[in-house]
Design an enzyme around this catalytic site. Sequence first.
Site, PDB file in Angstrom:
ATOM      1  CE1 TYR A 121      -4.194  -1.834   0.692  1.00  0.00           C
ATOM      2  CE2 TYR A 121      -2.832  -2.989   2.270  1.00  0.00           C
ATOM      3  CZ  TYR A 121      -4.043  -2.946   1.645  1.00  0.00           C
ATOM      4  OH  TYR A 121      -5.034  -3.878   1.520  1.00  0.00           O
ATOM      5  CB  THR A 147      -3.544  -3.075  -2.681  1.00  0.00           C
ATOM      6  OG1 THR A 147      -3.143  -4.302  -2.637  1.00  0.00           O
ATOM      7  CG2 THR A 147      -5.134  -2.971  -2.825  1.00  0.00           C
ATOM      8  CG  HIS A 233      -9.747  -5.306  -1.198  1.00  0.00           C
ATOM      9  ND1 HIS A 233      -8.743  -4.629  -1.308  1.00  0.00           N
ATOM     10  CD2 HIS A 233      -9.552  -5.609   0.025  1.00  0.00           C
ATOM     11  CE1 HIS A 233      -7.984  -4.531  -0.203  1.00  0.00           C
ATOM     12  NE2 HIS A 233      -8.421  -5.233   0.660  1.00  0.00           N
TER      13      HIS A 233
END
Length: 343
Positions: A121, A147, A233
């Site tokens: 991230y 992500t 997700h």
Amino acid sequence: MHMTDSDPCSLDRAVVIVCVIFQSILVQVVSLLCRLKLLPRVLRDVSHLTTETSILGKKISMPIGIAPTSSHKMAHPDGEVAMVKAARSMGTCMVLSTYATCSIEEVADAAPDCLRWFQLYIMTDKEFTRKLVMRAEAAGYKALVLTVDTYVVGIRYGSVRNNFQCPLKLPNLESLNIKSYLDPACTSTITWKHIDWLRSLTKMPVVVKGILTVDDAREAVKHGVAGIWVSNHGGRQLDTVPAPIEVLPEIVKAVGDNAEIYVDGGVRYGTDVLKAIALGARAVFIGRPALWGLTYNGEEGARQVLQLLLNELRVAMALSGCAALHDISRSLVIHQSHFWSKL
């Protein structure tokens, strides 16, 4: 026994620990895969069947990898170390989450010969993000999985209802004092320029995870990504989005040979893997099933889940007339609605 069989001593416990949310999109993903039907070919020699393939130039024994999921020690005391050992024993790839309960280095040391990718991230602290990338590269991870669908954390009613908090340390984030994925550590300012920045930091190829549209897939290719991971997700971010398997074919067509395409979401059987490969995925990644196995019996449980899926994939390939992954074509899969007009 299949992993979806209900054993009160194993699966139910896993569901309680792992599946803290079961929103409508997850139900949709699983049911959509069931609605895709296989059209097998016969009288083909499948006596020398193989499931071997490669992802980003690295060989794996099967097109099934372990997706990044957080907090494995909530499922089993050995956590991500057990998971990476299971991946190694099956000759496949594990993607380690930023929010892991074992450190980047600990997982690498546990299985140095396993193909490992690192999920990232973009944090509000950009320098901290850079250091995470450097640590992953130094520890021998072979790709960076960014992500891109988490500007904010989605509304997860099960987590709210249960007041979910991870009671364990997140060693990769220790200096940030992050206690759970609900903490607002990820930046909401992430743009395509961050991919250019990441590629300037590392020799690791970059994969973007969380793509659901053709336009975004094309944009990702423009920014030089090596892989596109079609994902929603696990149905835990924006509810009512399409299932990854629904948008997979159009993204594959738009991207062509410019990047490898991976997919996750709702994979519970080897036939699901076969369908995803037929629709153009290079490989599929599993999240919940691997955690169910880990909860059930640690490393061996996770290995058993992978072995079950591999066995089912091999049988499904043989019965479909496919001796290798390159024999699997788009014509193998058709939606059940095709037959309704004929009834």
